[in-house]
Enzyme design. Structure first.
Site, PDB file in Angstrom:
ATOM      1  N   SER A 146       1.050  -1.481  -0.185  1.00  0.00           N
ATOM      2  CA  SER A 146       0.369  -0.191   0.089  1.00  0.00           C
ATOM      3  C   SER A 146       0.535   1.184  -0.396  1.00  0.00           C
ATOM      4  CB  SER A 146      -0.924   0.084   0.773  1.00  0.00           C
ATOM      5  OG  SER A 146      -1.351   0.814   1.433  1.00  0.00           O
ATOM      6  N   TYR A 159      -1.816  -1.312  10.308  1.00  0.00           N
ATOM      7  CA  TYR A 159      -1.902  -1.596   8.984  1.00  0.00           C
ATOM      8  C   TYR A 159      -0.857  -1.020   8.865  1.00  0.00           C
ATOM      9  CZ  TYR A 159      -4.008  -0.880   4.408  1.00  0.00           C
ATOM     10  OH  TYR A 159      -4.056  -1.641   2.782  1.00  0.00           O
TER      11      TYR A 159
END
Ligand code: NAD
Length: 264
Positions: A146, A159
């Site tokens: 990401s 995350y």
């Protein structure tokens, strides 16, 4: 069927019953790869989905519902996939979850789950897939990281930690396979409109008392200069490219596709 560069190859895409993983699975099947589909969802709907992809692209599909937060289920996924096909040529580590909260109130069990699914599962699939790839002297490992593997955002501690870790893992695997025809790279999407992001949009709309459209505009305006969501199809095409012979010497890259998010 023309232009099927991955014909004869088999690809595992984790978390491919939805969103980005499903988009990548479609693109790999279109390029001719047989598929192992994994992820949660209604079993009848998943069976229909698998049949549709198989028929549309004339490839073989095997589904395994392993929960990737459990190492023994990943083991079973890899053994069952190797029994179904002779081995996995391509592994796309895509499954992931998100939880948004300040660190003081971040639930420890969410931290553990995010680390297990978004990071540790890629360690297990890779260590179990590599022996076959080494035997063939060919393989492609694509880790769906990401932009949060490159930069941080507040309230996403687990995350961001997991995705930075995944990029680190990618580089190590790239070094350990550098003198073979196995490559390992990460892709780093910006916002993609999937159920994972829709949850964040719903929370934003409720918190700010705005519509879904307004929530989309404000989310993109905050981070993604293009103002457009990245699409699963675009990420699928990038994955197919990374699996191509032309990408043989792309190793250990963290390739962002993010509407200029990290250019800022
Ligand atoms: P999604 O929620 O649409 O799909 C997630 C997939 O993972 C589903 O198939 C789900 O069943 C599966 N999954 C979840 N937990 C699992 C588990 N324990 N075991 C097995 N499968 C499990 O999400 P998405 O947006 O498509 O995200 C896919 C990946 O892309 C994730 O790694 C995510 O971090 C990453 N990503 C998403 C975005 C975005 O904007 N959507 C941006 C950057 C990176």
């Amino acid at each position: 069927m023309q232009n099927r560069p991955l014909s004869g190859k088999t690809a595992l895409v984790t978390g491919s019953t939805s969103g980005i993983g499903l988009g990548i699975a479609h693109s790999l099947a279109q390029a001719g790869a047989n598929l192992v589909i994994n992820g949660f969802g209604d079993r009848a709907a998943i069976d229909t989905l698998c049949q549709e992809i198989a028929q549309k692209h004339q490839v073989r599909i095997f589904y395994h519902g392993a929960d990737l937060s459990h190492a023994e289920e990943i083991n079973d996924l890899m053994i069952a996939s190797s029994r179904e096909f002779s081995g996995l040529d391509i592994v796309v580590n895509n499954a992931g979850i998100q939880h948004v909260a300040p660190i003081e109130s971040f639930p420890p069990e969410k931290w553990d789950a995010i680390l297990a699914i978004n990071l540790t599962s890629a360690f297990h699939t890779t260590r179990l897939a590599l022996p076959w790839m080494r035997e063939q002297n060919w393989g492609r490992i694509v880790n769906v990281a990401s932009v949060h593997g490159l930069v941080a955002s507040a309230q996403k501690s687990a995350y961001v930690a997991a995705k930075h870790g995944l990029i680190g893992l990618t580089k190590t695997i790239a070094l350990e396979t550098a003198q073979s025809k196995i490559t390992c790279n990460a892709i780093c999407p910006g916002f993609v409109l999937t159920p994972l992001v829709q949850k964040q949009l719903d929370a934003r709309a409720a918190q700010l008392d705005i519509s879904d459209i307004e929530a989309k505009h404000s989310l993109l305006a905050e981070k993604q200069p293009s103002g457009n969501f990245v699409t699963p199809e675009q990420l699928g095409a990038l994955t197919v490219f990374l699996c191509s012979e032309a990408a043989q010497e792309i190793r250990g890259a963290a390739w962002n596709m993010d509407g200029a998010w990290v250019a800022q």
